[in-house]
Design an enzyme around this catalytic site. Structure first.
Site, short mmCIF file in Angstrom:
data_model
loop_
_atom_site.label_atom_id
_atom_site.label_comp_id
_atom_site.label_asym_id
_atom_site.label_seq_id
_atom_site.Cartn_x
_atom_site.Cartn_y
_atom_site.Cartn_z
N ASP A 95 0.91 -1.20 -0.11
CA ASP A 95 0.11 -0.03 -0.06
C ASP A 95 0.88 1.39 -0.07
O ASP A 95 0.44 2.16 -0.72
CB ASP A 95 -0.84 -0.15 1.24
CG ASP A 95 -2.54 0.20 0.99
OD1 ASP A 95 -2.74 0.42 -0.32
OD2 ASP A 95 -3.13 -0.01 1.89
N ASN A 155 0.19 7.49 5.13
CA ASN A 155 1.30 7.22 5.68
C ASN A 155 1.29 5.82 6.53
O ASN A 155 2.37 5.17 6.54
CB ASN A 155 2.22 8.07 6.33
CG ASN A 155 1.60 9.09 7.30
OD1 ASN A 155 0.30 8.58 7.60
ND2 ASN A 155 2.40 9.60 8.01
N SER A 231 -3.55 16.64 6.34
CA SER A 231 -2.68 18.02 6.38
C SER A 231 -3.49 18.93 6.92
O SER A 231 -4.86 18.98 7.27
CB SER A 231 -2.43 18.30 5.09
OG SER A 231 -3.71 18.34 4.33
N THR A 234 -6.39 20.34 4.81
CA THR A 234 -7.86 19.60 4.77
C THR A 234 -8.51 19.52 6.11
O THR A 234 -9.48 19.72 6.27
CB THR A 234 -7.35 18.14 4.67
OG1 THR A 234 -6.62 18.01 3.36
CG2 THR A 234 -8.57 17.14 4.37
N GLU A 252 -5.79 15.15 13.61
CA GLU A 252 -4.40 14.75 13.70
C GLU A 252 -3.66 15.27 12.45
O GLU A 252 -3.88 14.76 11.33
CB GLU A 252 -4.32 13.21 14.00
CG GLU A 252 -4.54 12.71 15.08
CD GLU A 252 -4.06 13.11 16.29
OE1 GLU A 252 -2.84 13.59 16.14
OE2 GLU A 252 -4.42 12.89 17.37
N CYS A 286 4.09 12.42 10.40
CA CYS A 286 3.64 13.53 10.77
C CYS A 286 4.30 14.43 11.83
O CYS A 286 4.64 15.68 11.95
CB CYS A 286 2.25 13.60 11.39
SG CYS A 286 1.95 12.17 12.52
N GLU A 460 -5.30 11.22 20.21
CA GLU A 460 -5.46 9.94 20.05
C GLU A 460 -4.78 8.89 20.94
O GLU A 460 -3.76 9.44 21.74
CB GLU A 460 -5.10 9.64 18.59
CG GLU A 460 -5.93 10.00 17.51
CD GLU A 460 -5.89 9.57 16.04
OE1 GLU A 460 -4.67 9.26 15.76
OE2 GLU A 460 -7.01 8.96 15.57
#
Ligand code: NDP
Length: 486
Positions: A95, A155, A231, A234, A252, A286, A460
């Site tokens: 992926d 990612n 990002s 977004t 996040e 990130c 999270e």
């Protein structure tokens, strides 16, 4: 032989694979070879409707189970993931292009950790008893939010699907998860495994698509919460859309985090930290510490040792377990990074290592180090999201704290020093959510993870995530006659 990456179908809804070839085709391209390895179809309005209906219909019965019953299913799913770790790791490598050497230890394993951890917590999600005068009391109960939407970046497709799904399901919510269209394969497996573990149909659904599918989910009135990993631009859009209907959010988002290395740092550990903070997952993390502030006294030795250590990177086929540095996820992403490298050169930074595309099939680029970077340069201000490390020189503690915080982002930060009090003083002053002393980029499920400032809202992992996937009801109970004014 690695597994066949082709999914059974594009979507997973109501406990089964579902296809609708009327949706726009999305090709899955190998980051290593550039070849098409699978195809899925974007969700049509009918698929979006079917997923939201399935999640809506399943939610009340799922929330009505005891936490222990829900937790048992999540923990069983964790066991299945661990048993199938190699297969899931190979799929993650297909992926994303990340080396199998990494995915075998970092992706399905951390997804399983989340399912196990939140599965363990589910049975202990209880309320409070709050005594009042005259024998009255208040009790609280922790309730599910309803249908939650998860939107994933490319990612960490397995990890993100679990980091969002596990706390959501533990609290009695159901989920519709949309992976990035770049990495659509892994989340389907999580849905399949949850079904195998006993999750009722509709509890965890996966549908494919681009931003328009994410936007349709975000604005649907049946959705109570949106959790995005993506990002900052977004994030601003999704947060605004969710706010219009007062939905709960977790954001996040991206970062440009500082990693501060003092003269007294252990050199080898500091270099290892900088490598973990910039080149793991080919720099597509990130929380990366991409602004590496190095105190003048250690700067020369640091850069020399860093470049020596980069020579030892094994660049190549990510399915080869010897490979330690793979291709970037897409050619488009690689080109963005190359554009930043050109900007760095044009702005007058010194290219100390790498900087070039690697001519072979796939999206390969060298690990790259710039020195003589100044705070105002674009490569020191914008998130590059690739393997580009910027070394910035500094002299004083107060100076480096001010410069480290001079950014719109606040996701992560780190310090390397052997002076214990200084380490804590500096970290206390860094405006970031996920910080490190003498290490970098570890994210155990037991610890909260998330950003300050433009890097995000909510956290999270850890017990804190429960707050973001549940709501509290408070009930006043009178044990006395009711006194009214007339
Ligand atoms: P994007 O912001 O481009 O996309 C994130 C997800 O949101 C994708 O599934 C995307 O769909 C979807 N999306 C895009 N537009 C909308 C919209 N208007 N409404 C709803 N959904 C939408 O991020 P990337 O996938 O490029 O990932 C890289 C970014 O993610 C980096 O900035 C990185 O820092 C951040 N990130 C943050 C992490 C954290 O925990 N803080 C962890 C990992 C990454 P699609 O792309 O399919 O069109």
């Amino acid at each position: 032989m690695p597994i066949d990456p082709k999914p059974t179908a594009s979507h997973y809804i109501g406990g089964e694979y579902v296809e609708d070839t009327a949706g726009t085709p999305i090709d899955v391209i190998s980051a290593h070879s550039g070849e098409k390895i699978a195809q899925v179809h974007s969700a049509t309005p009918a698929i979006i409707e079917r997923a939201l209906t399935a999640a809506g219909e399943a939610q009340a019965a799922w929330a009505a189970l005891t936490g222990t019953e829900r937790g048992r299913i999540l923990r069983r799913a964790a066991d299945i993931m661990r048993a199938r770790n190699r297969e899931l790791s190979e799929l993650e490598t297909y992926d994303t292009g990340k080396p199998l050497q990494e995915t075998l230890v970092a992706d399905a394993t951390s997804g399983a950790d989340a399912l196990e951890y939140f599965g363990g917590l589910a049975g202990s999600l209880t309320g409070e008893y709050i005594p009042q005068p005259g024998g009255d009391f208040v009790y609280t109960s922790r309730e599910a939010l309803g249908v939650c939407v998860g939107l994933g970046a490319w990612n960490y497709p397995t990890q993100i699907a679990c980091w969002k799904g596990a706390p959501a399901l533990a609290c009695g919510n159901t989920m519709v998860f949309k992976p990035s269209e770049t990495t659509p394969l892994c989340a389907l497996k999580i849905a399949e495994i949850l079904t195998e573990a006993g999750a009722p149909a509709g509890v965890y659904n996966v549908i494919q698509g681009l931003g328009d599918v994410g936007a349709a989910l975000t604005t649907d009135p049946r959705v109570a919460k949106v959790s995005l990993t993506g990002s900052v631009p977004t994030g601003r859009k999704v947060y605004a859309a969710a706010a219009a209907e007062m939905k709960h959010v977790t954001m996040e988002l991206g970062g440009k985090s500082p990693l501060v290395i003092f003269d007294d740092a252990d050199l080898e550990n500091a270099v290892s930290g900088a490598i973990l903070a910039n080149f793991y997952s080919t720099g597509q993390v990130c929380s990366n510490g991409t602004r590496v502030f190095v105190q003048k006294g250690i700067r020369e030795a640091f850069v020399k040792r860093l470049c020596e250590r980069l020579d030892a990177a094994v660049i190549g086929d990510p399915m080869d377990e010897a490979t330690s540095f793979g291709p970037m996820v897409t050619s488009a992403q690689r080109d963005i990074v190359l554009g930043y490298i050109e900007k760095g050169k044009a702005e007058g930074a010194t290219l100390a290592y790498g900087g070039k595309i690697i001519i072979r099939p796939g999206n390969y680029i060298q690990p790259t180090v710039f020195t003589d970077v100044t705070d105002d340069m674009i490569i020191a201000r914008e998130e590059i999201f690739g393997p580009v490390l910027a070394v910035l020189d500094f002299e004083e503690e107060a100076e480096v704290i001010a410069r480290a915080n001079d950014t719109e982002f606040g996701l992560a930060g780190g310090v390397f020093t052997q002076d214990l009090t200084r380490a804590h003083r500096v970290i206390a002053a860094i405006k970031a959510g996920s910080c490190y002393i003498n290490t970098y980029n570890l994210a155990p499920v037991e610890a909260p993870f998330g950003g300050m400032k433009a890097s995000g809202v909510g956290r999270e992992n850890s017990k804190t995530a429960i707050e973001h996937y549940s709501q509290v009801k408070s009930v006043y109970v009178s044990m006395n006659d009711v006194e009214a004014p007339f």
